[in-house]
Design a protein around this motif. Structure first.
Motif, PDB file in Angstrom:
ATOM      1  N   ASP A  88      11.193   5.001  -2.403  1.00 21.79           N
ATOM      2  CA  ASP A  88      11.299   4.508  -3.780  1.00 21.79           C
ATOM      3  C   ASP A  88      10.175   3.529  -4.137  1.00 21.79           C
ATOM      4  O   ASP A  88      10.167   2.957  -5.231  1.00 21.79           O
ATOM      5  N   ALA A  89       9.213   3.341  -3.222  1.00 23.02           N
ATOM      6  CA  ALA A  89       8.121   2.392  -3.468  1.00 23.02           C
ATOM      7  C   ALA A  89       6.770   3.074  -3.640  1.00 23.02           C
ATOM      8  O   ALA A  89       5.756   2.393  -3.839  1.00 23.02           O
ATOM      9  N   LEU A  90       6.725   4.410  -3.584  1.00 22.52           N
ATOM     10  CA  LEU A  90       5.450   5.116  -3.644  1.00 22.52           C
ATOM     11  C   LEU A  90       4.756   4.903  -4.981  1.00 22.52           C
ATOM     12  O   LEU A  90       3.547   4.639  -5.025  1.00 22.52           O
ATOM     13  N   ASP A  91       5.493   5.010  -6.062  1.00 25.30           N
ATOM     14  CA  ASP A  91       4.879   4.834  -7.386  1.00 25.30           C
ATOM     15  C   ASP A  91       4.235   3.461  -7.508  1.00 25.30           C
ATOM     16  O   ASP A  91       3.091   3.335  -7.987  1.00 25.30           O
ATOM     17  N   ASP A  92       4.949   2.431  -7.078  1.00 22.92           N
ATOM     18  CA  ASP A  92       4.423   1.066  -7.194  1.00 22.92           C
ATOM     19  C   ASP A  92       3.178   0.882  -6.332  1.00 22.92           C
ATOM     20  O   ASP A  92       2.204   0.234  -6.755  1.00 22.92           O
ATOM     21  N   ALA A  93       3.191   1.434  -5.112  1.00 21.73           N
ATOM     22  CA  ALA A  93       2.039   1.278  -4.215  1.00 21.73           C
ATOM     23  C   ALA A  93       0.787   1.918  -4.817  1.00 21.73           C
ATOM     24  O   ALA A  93      -0.299   1.332  -4.796  1.00 21.73           O
ATOM     25  N   VAL A  94       0.951   3.121  -5.355  1.00 19.88           N
ATOM     26  CA  VAL A  94      -0.195   3.812  -5.946  1.00 19.88           C
ATOM     27  C   VAL A  94      -0.625   3.138  -7.247  1.00 19.88           C
ATOM     28  O   VAL A  94      -1.818   2.989  -7.507  1.00 19.88           O
ATOM     29  N   ASP A  95       0.341   2.708  -8.056  1.00 20.24           N
ATOM     30  CA  ASP A  95      -0.005   2.024  -9.310  1.00 20.24           C
ATOM     31  C   ASP A  95      -0.785   0.735  -9.045  1.00 20.24           C
ATOM     32  O   ASP A  95      -1.726   0.404  -9.785  1.00 20.24           O
ATOM     33  N   ASP A  96      -0.409  -0.008  -8.008  1.00 11.79           N
ATOM     34  CA  ASP A  96      -1.147  -1.230  -7.658  1.00 11.79           C
ATOM     35  C   ASP A  96      -2.593  -0.898  -7.288  1.00 11.79           C
ATOM     36  O   ASP A  96      -3.534  -1.608  -7.685  1.00 11.79           O
ATOM     37  N   LEU A  97      -2.781   0.161  -6.516  1.00 12.76           N
ATOM     38  CA  LEU A  97      -4.125   0.587  -6.151  1.00 12.76           C
ATOM     39  C   LEU A  97      -4.917   0.999  -7.392  1.00 12.76           C
ATOM     40  O   LEU A  97      -6.095   0.632  -7.551  1.00 12.76           O
ATOM     41  N   ASP A 149      -4.547   0.011 -10.446  1.00 12.80           N
ATOM     42  CA  ASP A 149      -4.916  -1.190 -11.201  1.00 12.80           C
ATOM     43  C   ASP A 149      -6.175  -1.820 -10.623  1.00 12.80           C
ATOM     44  O   ASP A 149      -7.072  -2.273 -11.356  1.00 12.80           O
ATOM     45  N   THR A 150      -6.262  -1.858  -9.303  1.00  7.45           N
ATOM     46  CA  THR A 150      -7.451  -2.408  -8.655  1.00  7.45           C
ATOM     47  C   THR A 150      -8.681  -1.558  -8.954  1.00  7.45           C
ATOM     48  O   THR A 150      -9.756  -2.080  -9.281  1.00  7.45           O
ATOM     49  N   LEU A 151      -8.533  -0.239  -8.846  1.00  5.95           N
ATOM     50  CA  LEU A 151      -9.672   0.645  -9.081  1.00  5.95           C
ATOM     51  C   LEU A 151     -10.148   0.583 -10.531  1.00  5.95           C
ATOM     52  O   LEU A 151     -11.350   0.661 -10.806  1.00  5.95           O
TER      53      LEU A 151
END
Length: 254
Positions: A182-191, A193-195
């Motif tokens: 349930d944390a995959l979306d957040d992990a990718v979204d954080d990345l 945002d950085t990119l």
């Protein structure tokens, strides 16, 4: 294959969930086209993911069973489809993120490997499963796996086709991180945002330099990989591997 563009991010979704998003030559060509069309003026990143419970089960084995072609024709087909996916991914000036939402097998594992970043759910299972159908790793697997996981581990994965979980994939360096389902979306979204906050053209230059300085030029390695795979398609081992898969049994290799 579903392709959407939103806020500087292209999302490519493998959408054959009824066959665990297995790739035909046609869908591989579509993926290559989606990567070729990236532009750092318009895109900050591209995300590759799957519809349903799997990322991708790799090559469509039923399509393999129906295929009749010479090694020369196989070489051309591989180069224009799965080989071109690697060419476009390696030369793309836009960072590629594999959002591994489920099992990544065969070419599915190789596509996660060719991405610049890969995050996977903890429940995902991985396998370099080509050997199970009498084939060598393709989609860049013969030169990307040793770079990511080391020579001996790459041989183990390629020669055995063993299955392993996302936690081990992260430990081996095949993916960046295994996260709760349930944390995959957040992990990718954080990345992402950085990119978005970084200069995409500069990232593209860094990526080109890193790939140019790999131990062996990936273009030559990819060409040789395509030659050997086209030969493997002609073997009795491949015929038996495909038949066993379709029969739901273990292959009996000589």
């Amino acid at each position: 294959m579903d392709i959407t563009d939103d806020d500087g991010v292209r999302t490519v979704t493998f959408d054959r969930p009824e066959v665990m998003n297995a790739f035909t030559t046609e869908t591989a060509a579509q993926l290559a086209d989606a990567l070729a069309d990236l532009d750092p003026d318009d895109h900050d990143a591209v995300v590759l993911t799957g519809e349903g419970p799997a990322f991708s089960a790799g090559g469509d084995v039923e399509s393999m069973a129906e295929r009749e072609e010479s090694p020369e024709a196989a070489y051309e087909r591989i180069g224009e489809t799965f080989g071109r996916v690697v060419e476009e991914a390696m030369s793309s000036r836009v960072p590629i993120v594999a959002k591994v939402n489920g099992d990544a097998v065969g070419a599915g594992l190789a596509i996660a490997a060719v991405a610049d970043f890969a995050y996977a759910v903890e429940s995902a299972t991985f396998s370099c499963a080509f050997v199970r159908v009498g084939l060598i790793p393709d989609t860049g697997g013969t030169f990307l796996l040793p770079e990511l996981v080391g020579l001996r581990t790459a041989k183990r994965l390629a020669f055995t086709g063993e299955f392993f979980d996302a936690e081990e994939a992260a430990q081996l360096g095949l993916i960046n991180e295994a996260v709760a389902d349930d944390a995959l979306d957040d992990a990718v979204d954080d990345l992402l945002d950085t990119l978005r906050a970084r200069p995409t053209r500069t990232i593209g230059l860094a990526k080109r330099a890193i790939h140019r300085n790999l131990g062996k030029g990936w273009s030559d390695a990819l060409d040789y990989e395509n030659v050997v795979q086209s030969q493997a398609y002609e073997t009795a081992e491949h015929e038996e591997g495909v038949a066993a898969f379709l029969d739901g049994r273990e292959p009996e290799f000589e």
